[in-house]
Structures are given as C-alpha cells and as structure tokens.
Design a protein around this motif. Sequence first.
Motif, PDB file in Angstrom:
ATOM      1  N   SER A   2      41.788   0.631 -14.287  1.00 45.22           N
ATOM      2  CA  SER A   2      40.393   0.224 -14.183  1.00 45.22           C
ATOM      3  C   SER A   2      40.088  -0.810 -15.232  1.00 45.22           C
ATOM      4  N   SER A   4      36.745  -3.292 -16.915  1.00 48.39           N
ATOM      5  CA  SER A   4      35.311  -3.502 -16.998  1.00 48.39           C
ATOM      6  C   SER A   4      34.976  -4.904 -16.545  1.00 48.39           C
ATOM      7  N   ASP A 294      39.125  -6.687 -19.466  1.00 50.97           N
ATOM      8  CA  ASP A 294      38.657  -5.687 -20.435  1.00 50.97           C
ATOM      9  C   ASP A 294      39.098  -4.310 -19.944  1.00 50.97           C
ATOM     10  N   TRP A 295      40.295  -3.920 -20.305  1.00 49.10           N
ATOM     11  CA  TRP A 295      40.861  -2.673 -19.797  1.00 49.10           C
ATOM     12  C   TRP A 295      40.153  -1.466 -20.392  1.00 49.10           C
ATOM     13  N   ARG A 296      39.796  -0.516 -19.531  1.00 48.38           N
ATOM     14  CA  ARG A 296      39.242   0.769 -19.968  1.00 48.38           C
ATOM     15  C   ARG A 296      40.332   1.837 -20.039  1.00 48.38           C
ATOM     16  N   THR A 297      41.404   1.646 -19.265  1.00 44.21           N
ATOM     17  CA  THR A 297      42.515   2.585 -19.307  1.00 44.21           C
ATOM     18  C   THR A 297      43.251   2.425 -20.627  1.00 44.21           C
TER      19      THR A 297
END
Length: 438
Positions: A2, A4, A294-297
């Motif tokens: 996922s 952002s 902008d990685w959330r993982t």
Amino acid sequence: MSASSSPRPSYAAVLRIPHARRTFLAALVGRLCYGVVSVAVMLSVTRATGSYAVAGTVMALFGATGVFLMPYRAALVDRYGPRRALTPMALLYAALLCVLAAATWRPGTPAVALGVIAAVTGACAPPLGPTMRAVWAELVPERGMLQRAYGLDGVAEELLFVTGPLLVGVVVGFASPAAGVLLSAVLMAVGTLAFVTSPAVGGVRAAHRDSGPESRPGAGPKSPRKRESSPVDGRALLQPVVVATGVGLSLSVVDLLVVAFAEQRHLGADSAAWVLAALSAGSAVGGLLNGAVDWRTPARVRLPRLAVGLGLALAAAGLAPGLWTLAAAVACAGVFVAPALTTAYLLADETAAPGARTRAGAWINTGVNAGSSGGAMAAGLLIGRLPLGACFVVAGVAVLAPATLTRRPVSGWGRRHRNPVRLERPQTPDGQPAADRR
C-alpha cells in the motif's frame, strides 16, 4: 503493497537541502573510482603479465580484501568520524593504486608482487557509499525524504558502474591500461577530499563523541550502555544482509547467462551488452519509482516482497525465445533491483545506532559484493551442465530463498528504537525521543 497518495517532496527538494548537492557530487566523484578501477586493474595486469590466470588471481585478492574488510573500515569511520578516518584511508588507497599502476605499466613485475600490492590496496578501499548514506541520514529531516535520497543514491551508483568501464575504454584507446588505474586514484583522492571538507560531513559525529543528551540538539536522555554494547542489532540486520547477498548472487549469475545466451545464438558480445544495459535501465527506473512512493507498508515487509518479484522475473527470463524478449524480461527484473537494495539500506539504517550507521550500511555492501563473487563462480559451474532456462530459474531461486526468512518480531535495541526514530513521534514518557535518529 500500500502507498499513500499524500504529496511527497521531489528529488530536487532532496538536493536543495543545504550542502546536499555539493556533498553528493563529491561522493559520486570518489565512488566513480570503483566503477573504473576493476576493469582498469584487470586490463593492466593482463597486459603486464600476459596471463589471464594471473590477472584473475590478482583481481580475486583485490576484491576479497576490499569486500570482506569493508565493515571494519566502516567501523573506523563510525568511531573517528568521516574526516579523520576517510582522509588517510583515501590518500593511502590512491597512493597504492599509483604503485599498482607503476608495477603494471611495463611487463616484468613478478606475479606474487602484483598480488601482494593488489591485496593491500583493496584492504584500504574507503567505504564512500556507506558513509554517504550515513550523511544522508543526518541531512534528511524525515523518513519519507530519506527513502527518496537513498533511491537517488542507488540510481546514481548504478550509473557510475555503467560509465566507469566506458571511461576505461576511452583511456586505453590512447594510453596504457595502467593509466586507467591512475585515473581511478585521482578520482578517489579528489572526490574524497571534496567530500570530507563539506560542512554536511563535518556535522557527522564520531561514535565516541555521540553520547549523552547534548550530542544532538533537542534529543532527550539516551542509554549509553545500550548504544556502546549493541551499536548494531545483528539479528535485525540479518534479513537485509541475506537478501542483499541473494540479489548480488543472482545478478552475477545473470551477467554470465546473458553472455552465454548471446554466444549460443551467435549474436555477438555487443548483443549481450544491450541486454545488460536493459537490466541497468530497469533498475534505474525502479529505483526512481520506489523513491517516489510514500510507502505505508514497513520496509521489513516490503523487502521480501521485492525479492520475490525479482526472483520470479529472473526465472521467467529463462523462457525468453530471443534477444529482445530476454532484454524485456531482464528489464522487468531490474525494476526490483534498486528498490530491494534501497530498502535493505533503509533497514540497516533503522537497525543501527547513530554512531554505527556506516558500519551497518557496509554490511549490505559486503553482502552484495560477496554474493556477486559467489554468483560468478556458481554460474561458471552451471553453464554447460544445465539448460540456460534452468540456469535462469536457479538465479531466481538464489534471491527467492532469502525472502522466506521468518519475519518474527525483533528483540533488542533495534526493535525498541526503530519506529520512534523514523516516524518522528513525540518524546515518550520513558525518555526515548523522536528526534534521536534524524
């Protein structure tokens, strides 16, 4: 994975950070030495001795001391700071390269002497890449921008190892190959001196000075005992190092497989060069795209997924019926290379205390280079014994296997301190500050 959709700073914003552009360019000049020196040393030793066996042995000694002693040289940078450690290291390395150039300028130097000079020279190679990444960690204010800085760094490094051999080709067109060794010495000396005189590098504290609340503005109480006894969480560092080793091993195998593919079809060495260029291009594109998201993982979850993607793409390359389909397949595989290595460096930075960042990053470099050396040996054993398609599958498995590492929670210093550092949370009641790791 996922991501952002919130706006992110551009790569230009990273370079607009005070002193970032000057520092980065200086480091790239010094690091270009490594893109030049391997080919130059190989050609100069071959010309001086007339023996590929001697040249291969000399290169093995040069590479082995350079790779396996890198974490120890990086520890000196962490302990004494970049200015005090890198300056004598780089000047000594450049001087020894000049000695090696002189020894190979004319035939007649004994092979044993060349091997000793090469081994000692490799042992002094400065860890400019890990040091630059440690400086990025000091310069960049937040984790999302740090990922972009690391992505930019990785893409630039990829380009250095493409342009380095081209420079050697230009030099040997009108001079002895030993002149390429001299060129690498000049690049290292000039680049490192420009790098260590940057104000950004001057702001990096040595480990023995980086203790106590006053070591960083705005930082709260620290735990010197933990930092000194466990500057790098070895258990947390294991995953990125093993994955990086798998990446280096698989790419080294693929290099030789592409050459064998071209030879079997009587396509010529230039055809193999185009396929390998597609791999580098894919890596550059993947690195830029990875830094733009902008990685959330968490990185520790992303890393094995990237390894799986690379492994599957390499295995699929074995099904390619022709040159252009092979080029497309390895380009797709390349898309995962720079992101995987960038993520491994991010994990290494999370794992290390502020005074051990260079050392942690150097372990990733060591993994990649050690894997590359082992991959070249493995490829030599595989080609001719297995169909090329099966060899590509083996290359894929080499990077898939590390992705199966367990992702159990990591205990110890790195687990407790990693999130507060990069997510920049407010200071906690127990005194662990968000600004402790910038």
